[in-house]
Structure formats: structure tokens, C-alpha cells
Design a protein around this motif. Structure first.
Motif, PDB file in Angstrom:
ATOM      1  N   ALA A  94     -53.471  18.553  -4.356  1.00 23.60           N
ATOM      2  CA  ALA A  94     -53.437  17.295  -5.104  1.00 23.60           C
ATOM      3  C   ALA A  94     -52.269  17.264  -6.083  1.00 23.60           C
ATOM      4  O   ALA A  94     -51.618  16.225  -6.259  1.00 23.60           O
ATOM      5  CB  ALA A  94     -54.755  17.097  -5.845  1.00 23.60           C
ATOM      6  N   ALA A  95     -51.985  18.400  -6.723  1.00 25.72           N
ATOM      7  CA  ALA A  95     -50.866  18.465  -7.665  1.00 25.72           C
ATOM      8  C   ALA A  95     -49.531  18.264  -6.955  1.00 25.72           C
ATOM      9  O   ALA A  95     -48.612  17.625  -7.492  1.00 25.72           O
ATOM     10  CB  ALA A  95     -50.882  19.803  -8.404  1.00 25.72           C
ATOM     11  N   ILE A  96     -49.402  18.794  -5.736  1.00 29.70           N
ATOM     12  CA  ILE A  96     -48.179  18.614  -4.956  1.00 29.70           C
ATOM     13  C   ILE A  96     -47.990  17.146  -4.605  1.00 29.70           C
ATOM     14  O   ILE A  96     -46.885  16.597  -4.716  1.00 29.70           O
ATOM     15  CB  ILE A  96     -48.225  19.489  -3.690  1.00 29.70           C
ATOM     16  CG1 ILE A  96     -48.175  20.970  -4.058  1.00 29.70           C
ATOM     17  CG2 ILE A  96     -47.080  19.137  -2.747  1.00 29.70           C
ATOM     18  CD1 ILE A  96     -48.472  21.897  -2.896  1.00 29.70           C
ATOM     19  N   VAL A  97     -49.056  16.491  -4.183  1.00 30.60           N
ATOM     20  CA  VAL A  97     -48.992  15.067  -3.851  1.00 30.60           C
ATOM     21  C   VAL A  97     -48.590  14.259  -5.082  1.00 30.60           C
ATOM     22  O   VAL A  97     -47.745  13.348  -5.009  1.00 30.60           O
ATOM     23  CB  VAL A  97     -50.342  14.576  -3.300  1.00 30.60           C
ATOM     24  CG1 VAL A  97     -50.345  13.061  -3.135  1.00 30.60           C
ATOM     25  CG2 VAL A  97     -50.640  15.249  -1.961  1.00 30.60           C
ATOM     26  N   GLU A  98     -49.169  14.589  -6.226  1.00 35.83           N
ATOM     27  CA  GLU A  98     -48.840  13.874  -7.465  1.00 35.83           C
ATOM     28  C   GLU A  98     -47.378  14.073  -7.838  1.00 35.83           C
ATOM     29  O   GLU A  98     -46.686  13.121  -8.226  1.00 35.83           O
ATOM     30  CB  GLU A  98     -49.744  14.361  -8.593  1.00 35.83           C
ATOM     31  CG  GLU A  98     -49.490  13.657  -9.923  1.00 35.83           C
ATOM     32  CD  GLU A  98     -50.383  14.168 -11.047  1.00 35.83           C
ATOM     33  OE1 GLU A  98     -50.070  13.868 -12.221  1.00 35.83           O
ATOM     34  OE2 GLU A  98     -51.371  14.878 -10.755  1.00 35.83           O
ATOM     35  N   ALA A  99     -46.889  15.313  -7.713  1.00 39.68           N
ATOM     36  CA  ALA A  99     -45.490  15.586  -8.044  1.00 39.68           C
ATOM     37  C   ALA A  99     -44.544  14.809  -7.142  1.00 39.68           C
ATOM     38  O   ALA A  99     -43.561  14.213  -7.603  1.00 39.68           O
ATOM     39  CB  ALA A  99     -45.219  17.087  -7.940  1.00 39.68           C
ATOM     40  N   HIS A 100     -44.837  14.811  -5.858  1.00 43.37           N
ATOM     41  CA  HIS A 100     -43.982  14.088  -4.910  1.00 43.37           C
ATOM     42  C   HIS A 100     -43.996  12.594  -5.192  1.00 43.37           C
ATOM     43  O   HIS A 100     -42.952  11.929  -5.133  1.00 43.37           O
ATOM     44  CB  HIS A 100     -44.444  14.361  -3.484  1.00 43.37           C
ATOM     45  CG  HIS A 100     -43.554  13.756  -2.438  1.00 43.37           C
ATOM     46  ND1 HIS A 100     -43.805  12.525  -1.867  1.00 43.37           N
ATOM     47  CD2 HIS A 100     -42.403  14.213  -1.873  1.00 43.37           C
ATOM     48  CE1 HIS A 100     -42.852  12.254  -0.999  1.00 43.37           C
ATOM     49  NE2 HIS A 100     -41.994  13.254  -0.970  1.00 43.37           N
ATOM     50  N   ALA A 101     -45.146  12.043  -5.536  1.00 43.23           N
ATOM     51  CA  ALA A 101     -45.238  10.617  -5.854  1.00 43.23           C
ATOM     52  C   ALA A 101     -44.417  10.265  -7.077  1.00 43.23           C
ATOM     53  O   ALA A 101     -43.894   9.139  -7.189  1.00 43.23           O
ATOM     54  CB  ALA A 101     -46.705  10.235  -6.069  1.00 43.23           C
ATOM     55  N   ARG A 102     -44.238  11.226  -7.980  1.00 44.18           N
ATOM     56  CA  ARG A 102     -43.412  11.016  -9.167  1.00 44.18           C
ATOM     57  C   ARG A 102     -41.921  11.108  -8.848  1.00 44.18           C
ATOM     58  O   ARG A 102     -41.085  10.810  -9.695  1.00 44.18           O
ATOM     59  CB  ARG A 102     -43.723  12.065 -10.229  1.00 44.18           C
ATOM     60  CG  ARG A 102     -45.048  11.907 -10.964  1.00 44.18           C
ATOM     61  CD  ARG A 102     -45.187  12.993 -12.037  1.00 44.18           C
ATOM     62  NE  ARG A 102     -43.934  13.176 -12.751  1.00 44.18           N
ATOM     63  CZ  ARG A 102     -43.057  14.147 -12.536  1.00 44.18           C
ATOM     64  NH1 ARG A 102     -43.262  15.054 -11.588  1.00 44.18           N
ATOM     65  NH2 ARG A 102     -41.950  14.227 -13.239  1.00 44.18           N
TER      66      ARG A 102
END
Length: 320
Positions: A94-102
Motif C-alpha cells: 500500500a505504501a508503494i502504491v501511495e508513493a507512486h501516486a504521489r
């Protein structure tokens, strides 16, 4: 020394019992201050997926950073995971997905590709991993375009590398993207490693590929790299490789994933980039020494492959 106003933050995921080598590589590349190359270098954070995580070999990662910091980083690096057959930590995914979305850049080293693949970020993208795990990655994540023959693969802001030592190649490539060829080359020299390798995993995969073919291709690429300033035709490459033109093209596609002509253009572009960064040569001279013959040919190649003019590249990456 090149100055940089904004410090790029690199966060590395630390998973329990993770292999030590792939974790150590980004620590060496991004975690060691190098003010003589770029000042400041990177802001580096080890981010544990759970408090007090220990890693392989009895080592402990003492860090105060966690997944909140990882999700806020500019570059997120996921080293090799412990078990490619298991579900990866959901909070890390989930943290990876959030980082990529940023807008963050995501890099998976070796079997770290399984973590990124679980996030869905590799769906429809070309990716690689250690050749021993390629079939498992392909089986578990059929929407990923798995290419086990290459050392690294980049698709947009998502990058993957092959096994173990290929982690060094990918990390140096990320430095090149951030700071240019001259800085990446200087870093590689300090680490006593090539700044880029025209190699692949094909020579290591257990298959009937004949070793002699691999060695002959290595010899011809070394010859071509030393003669980039000269006209080089397909028949010249074939003669030095002791192969027919058809055999040579097939071998290049197998080993490098591109035709001999495409490979040659890429090497000439790299030579031109170095000359633009490190010398005061005119565009005409850079074109001649990198094998493009004319300034017009050099500009056309830069426009097609790098989407900018040679003069703009020089202004951006010229070492102070």
C-alpha cells in the motif's frame, strides 16, 4: 562539484529476513555522502516494514523510519524479498502504491519485483527479476511482461533489476538519471564497477545457448565501443563476431533485446552524452567522435531518443 538545490529523498524498504546484499547496494550508492560529486547528495532513509526488523545473517536494521516515510519519498527502492512464493506485506504494498501516486520513482531489486508486482504497478509493463524466479513471477502475475534476459528494465517511473549484482547496475542508472552521465561514471569508478554493462542474464540461464556465441558477442561489442567514431556497418560487426549477418542479428535480439543497429545508436548516444558533459567540443566534433558524422545526425538522434537537443543536454548536465 555540482550543486543541487532540492535534496532527493531515497527510501529503502527493510523487510524481515531480507537478503543482505540487495539491501546493502542502495545503502552504498545513495546512503554515502559524496559532496565532491554533488552537494547535497541524497537524503537517505531505511524504512522498516515493522519495528525491530532483523535481516538475513543476523544483522539488525536500527532505524526510526517506517512506511509513512517510505510513502513520502521521491524514490522508493524495494530490495529482494524473503520468499517469492508468499504474499508480500500488505502495508508495504500500500505504501508503494501511495508513493507512486504521489509521483515517486519505484525501483525493485532482484526478487523485490514480486512486491511491486503485487501492487499492480507492473501490470502491462516490461519487468525483470532474477532468472531463477522469472517463471514464478510470470505465473503469479500474468499481466506483467517478464523479460528474464535483461539486467534491468525501465517502464515509466517503475524500474526492476535482475539478480544480485544487477542491483548495482540499476542503482547507478538511477544516479545517471538524476545527475547525468559524468557523475554516474565517477561513482562507478569509486565503486570499481563499470558505469553500464552491455550484458544480460542469458549467459547465466540454464539453457542450451552455446557459450561460444556469448563470448563472440562480447568481443564484437567491445570492438565496436572502441571504434564508435568510425563508420560501422552490419557486415563489419558480423565479420568481427565470426557470424553471418542473420546470425548476428538473432544473437543481438536474444542478448540485448535490440538489433545491432539499435544497439550501436544507443552506444553512440552514450558517448555523445559523455563528451557533452565533460568537454568543450563543438556539436560538430561531438557528432564526429561519437560516430554520428554530422551535427544534424546527432541532433536527429537526440530528438528521437532523448527528446531534447544536444545543446540543451549540455546545459542541463554539464559538470561544473
Amino acid at each position: 562539484m555540482r550543486k543541487k538545490t532540492d535534496t532527493h529523498r531515497v527510501a529503502v524498504a527493510v523487510m524481515p529476513d531480507a537478503p543482505i546484499f540487495e539491501l546493502a547496494v542502495p545503502c552504498e550508492v545513495f546512503g554515502v555522502a559524496r559532496p565532491e560529486l554533488v552537494d547535497p547528495w541524497y537524503e537517505f532513509q531505511l524504512c522498516a516494514t515493522e519495528p525491530g526488523a532483523t535481516i538475513a545473517g543476523g544483522f539488525a536494521a536500527t532505524t526510526r523510519f517506517g512506511l509513512d516515510e517510505l510513502a513520502a519519498a521521491d524514490t522508493v527502492i524495494v530490495p529482494a524479498c524473503t520468499n517469492v512464493h508468499a504474499e508480500q506485506p500488505a502495508d508495504l504494498v500500500a505504501a508503494i502504491v501511495e508513493a507512486h501516486a504521489r509521483g515517486a520513482r519505484i525501483a525493485a531489486l532482484c526478487s523485490g519485483a514480486f512486491v511491486v508486482a503485487q501492487s499492480g504497478l507492473l501490470d502491462g509493463r516490461r519487468a525483470t527479476t532474477h532468472w531463477m524466479h522469472a517463471d514464478e513471477l510470470r505465473r503469479r502475475f500474468p499481466r506483467v511482461i517478464v523479460d528474464e534476459a535483461v539486467i534491468s528494465a525501465s517502464d515509466g517511473r517503475v524500474h526492476t533489476s535482475a539478480g544480485t549484482a544487477a542491483a548495482i547496475d540499476l542503482c547507478i542508472e538511477l544516479v545517471r538519471q538524476d545527475h547525468g552521465t559524468a557523475v554516474a561514471n565517477a561513482l562507478a569508478r569509486r565503486m570499481v564497477t563499470p558505469p553500464h554493462r552491455d550484458a544480460d542474464q542469458a549467459q547465466y540461464i540454464l539453457s542450451p545457448l552455446p557459450p561460444a556465441a556469448s563470448s563472440s558477442l562480447s568481443a564484437v561489442t567491445a570492438w565496436a565501443t572502441a571504434h564508435l567514431h568510425e563508420p560501422i556497418r552490419l557486415r563489419d560487426l558480423a565479420a568481427h563476431a565470426h557470424l553471418s549477418e542473420r546470425q548476428l542479428t538473432r544473437r543481438f535480439l536474444e542478448v540485448h533485446g535490440r538489433t545491432p543497429g539499435d544497439w550501436l545508436v544507443r552506444e553512440r548516444l552514450r558517448r555523445a552524452q559523455e563528451l557533452l558533459e565533460l568537454t568543450d567540443l563543438t556539436i560538430d566534433r561531438v557528432a564526429a567522435q561519437s560516430g554520428f558524422a554530422t551535427a544534424a545526425g546527432l541532433r536527429a538522434a537526440f530528438a528521437r531518443h532523448l527528446h531534447l537537443a544536444p545543446s540543451d543536454y549540455r546545459n542541463t548536465w554539464r559538470a561544473a
